[in-house]
Design an enzyme around this catalytic site. Structure first.
Site, PDB file in Angstrom:
ATOM      1  N   SER A  37       0.810  -1.225   0.000  1.00 37.84           N
ATOM      2  CA  SER A  37       0.000   0.000   0.000  1.00 37.84           C
ATOM      3  C   SER A  37       0.840   1.271   0.000  1.00 37.84           C
ATOM      4  O   SER A  37       1.546   1.543  -0.950  1.00 37.84           O
ATOM      5  CB  SER A  37      -0.972  -0.027   1.180  1.00 37.84           C
ATOM      6  OG  SER A  37      -1.799   1.106   1.161  1.00 37.84           O
ATOM      7  N   ASP A  76      -3.009   6.529  -3.208  1.00 40.30           N
ATOM      8  CA  ASP A  76      -1.867   5.902  -2.525  1.00 40.30           C
ATOM      9  C   ASP A  76      -1.283   4.821  -3.457  1.00 40.30           C
ATOM     10  O   ASP A  76      -1.739   4.666  -4.594  1.00 40.30           O
ATOM     11  CB  ASP A  76      -2.276   5.342  -1.147  1.00 40.30           C
ATOM     12  CG  ASP A  76      -3.156   4.116  -1.248  1.00 40.30           C
ATOM     13  OD1 ASP A  76      -3.906   4.014  -2.243  1.00 40.30           O
ATOM     14  OD2 ASP A  76      -3.100   3.260  -0.353  1.00 40.30           O
ATOM     15  N   ASP A 127      -1.298   1.542  -3.888  1.00 41.76           N
ATOM     16  CA  ASP A 127      -2.082   0.465  -4.520  1.00 41.76           C
ATOM     17  C   ASP A 127      -3.464   0.946  -4.949  1.00 41.76           C
ATOM     18  O   ASP A 127      -4.324   0.134  -5.302  1.00 41.76           O
ATOM     19  CB  ASP A 127      -2.180  -0.754  -3.598  1.00 41.76           C
ATOM     20  CG  ASP A 127      -2.973  -0.480  -2.340  1.00 41.76           C
ATOM     21  OD1 ASP A 127      -2.928   0.658  -1.839  1.00 41.76           O
ATOM     22  OD2 ASP A 127      -3.649  -1.404  -1.846  1.00 41.76           O
ATOM     23  N   ASP A 183      -6.193   2.230  -3.513  1.00 37.73           N
ATOM     24  CA  ASP A 183      -7.495   1.988  -2.883  1.00 37.73           C
ATOM     25  C   ASP A 183      -7.977   3.244  -2.151  1.00 37.73           C
ATOM     26  O   ASP A 183      -9.115   3.307  -1.721  1.00 37.73           O
ATOM     27  CB  ASP A 183      -7.491   0.747  -1.972  1.00 37.73           C
ATOM     28  CG  ASP A 183      -6.461   0.798  -0.862  1.00 37.73           C
ATOM     29  OD1 ASP A 183      -5.681   1.766  -0.804  1.00 37.73           O
ATOM     30  OD2 ASP A 183      -6.435  -0.151  -0.054  1.00 37.73           O
TER      31      ASP A 183
HETATM   32 MG    MG Z   1      -3.700   1.355   0.017  1.00 37.70          MG
END
Ligand code: MG
Length: 449
Positions: free
Chosen positions: A95, A238, A240, A242
């Site tokens: 992440s 961010d 990744d 999400d």
């Molecule tokens: Mg994330």
């Protein structure tokens, strides 16, 4: 039993904690548990190929088969898992952590983050090393499937009023943080008819643009480009993809609780009410606005999967966290950065600039502090805090949230460090500080006993 999965899967520094040996064993455990087809994807971290290969080898050895989707945002993998009939998914990502980290995160068959109970089963298989070992005829296969990003983008495009957005002729600046959103979000903006300038839009695992946590300090370039180009909106993901945070047309950073509130306000108004779910740590501005439009806020413990599960259980309208994670149930029960972006564009196209929409959101002041506390005294301390404030209005959903005149404090032990965190919020700076001071004094007195 070893606790393998933290709040965000298994994470560590590559080739120190997060080794191919560990990834292989985790893959063996996941493959043994899933016993079927499993989808896998990565973010752009330099160790993505290494870990995807090791986890995949473990899964096929245990008799599962792997569908390799390549590089994708976490929610794009989740969307594929939910709609494709596979047994589950594995995301290789850390992440927003620095580039030397990577991790393994499991997704359930319905696309949601793996519930703790199922993770415990995988942990037991891992700890006991009770891996499936089918004979040579029955090991699994790995197949590669491209184009999943495009179907994910299409699904989001169909979930919003594309013509309304295109007709507004919006100019935006998108910062992908060199992360997984680089392979989807710029194309989604194109599909929505939005004119976009993209920053850090090349997937690059060293994150050369800036660290992948979307904080005001990391988004200085985004803020100045929004200002310099006179854009309507700045958007940042961010690593990744999400989570999404926004910068308004004045180039000002918008905190996650504020953008969450703008989205919640619009959805509750469109729906004539409804339930919004958020962790106890979210600013009171959300509840103030949602209530004003005849909606209701339900609080949960901190953690996106907990918010998502509560939303499923009570059929909530919307939910999210103060860090830019937002969940749209008609799309899927997990945080989705691209969907958050599309929804915000729809609202701005319909209602006008974000800076104007923020005017209905009350501003509260925040006071954050942390105090050292040995791990073995944490449970005792939280009980003592609860007893100390028993005459006052409190909420025990997660730690102790104490309501004071004009503000509140949330006292929570950290799950990973020997510290207690005290978050306080007040209608002005002095109130927030007063709440924080009082809690800090109580904690210090108790700890010195
Ligand atoms: Mg994330």
């Amino acid at each position: 039993m070893t606790r393998l999965f933290g709040t965000n899967g298994v994470r560590g520094v590559v080739n120190r904690d997060m080794t191919p040996q560990l990834a292989l064993d985790v893959g063996l455990a996941i493959g043994t548990f899933m016993m079927g087809r499993v989808a896998i994807a990565t973010d752009p971290r330099t160790s993505g190929d290494m870990l995807r290969s090791a986890v995949s080898a473990g899964m096929v050895s245990a008799g599962s088969s792997v569908v390799d989707l390549g590089m994708l945002p976490t929610p794009a993998l989740q969307y594929y898992v939910k709609n494709s009939g596979v047994k589950g998914g594995v995301m290789i990502t850390a992440s927003h952590n620095p580039p030397e980290f990577n991790g393994i995160k499991c997704v359930d068959h319905d696309g949601t983050e793996m519930p703790r109970k199922k993770e415990e089963v995988i942990e037991r298989i891992y700890t006991e090393r009770s891996f499936n070992a089918p004979d040579w005829r029955n090991v699994g296969t790995i197949s590669r499937l491209d184009g999943i990003g495009a179907s994910y983008i299409n699904a989001i495009r169909r979930s919003v009023d594309r013509n309304l957005i295109a007709e507004a002729k919006l100019n935006v600046v998108l910062d992908c943080a060199n992360g997984a959103g680089s392979v989807t979000s710029p194309y989604l903006l194109d599909a929505l008819g939005v004119r976009a300038v993209t920053l850090n839009g090349n997937p690059q695992g060293t994150f050369p643009g800036h660290p992948s946590e979307p904080t005001p300090g990391n988004l200085k370039d985004l803020m100045s480009v929004v200002k310099a180009t006179g854009a309507d909106l700045g958007i940042a993901h961010d690593g990744d993809a999400d989570r999404t945070v926004f910068v308004d047309g004045n180039g000002d950073f918008v905190y996650g609780d504020q953008s969450l509130t703008v989205l919640a306000s619009q959805m509750v108004q469109d729906n004539g009410g409804g339930i919004v779910v958020t962790p106890v740590s979210t600013s009171s501005c959300l509840e103030a606005v949602v209530k004003r439009h005849n909606g209701q806020v339900i609080y949960t413990k901190v953690g996106a999967p907990i918010v998502a599960r509560k939303m499923m259980e009570i059929k909530a309208l919307f939910g999210g966290e103060e860090n830019g994670g937002m969940i749209f149930p008609e799309h899927q029960y997990c945080r989705d950065a691209a969907m958050s972006m599309a929804k915000m564009l729809e609202i701005v196209a319909k209602k006008g600039p974000l800076s104007e929409l923020l005017k209905e959101v009350p501003r509260y002041c925040l006071d954050k502090r942390k105090l050292e506390c040995p791990d073995d005294r944490k449970e005792w301390l939280i009980e003592q805090v609860e007893a100390h404030f028993s005459d006052q209005k409190t909420d025990l959903t997660d730690g102790v949230k104490i309501f004071f005149d004009g503000g509140w404090s949330l006292v929570r032990p950290s799950g990973t460090e020997p510290i207690f965190r005290v978050y306080s919020e007040g209608k002005d700076e002095a109130t927030a500080k007063r709440c924080g001071d009082e809690c800090e004094k109580v904690l210090r007195d108790l700890l010195s006993e």
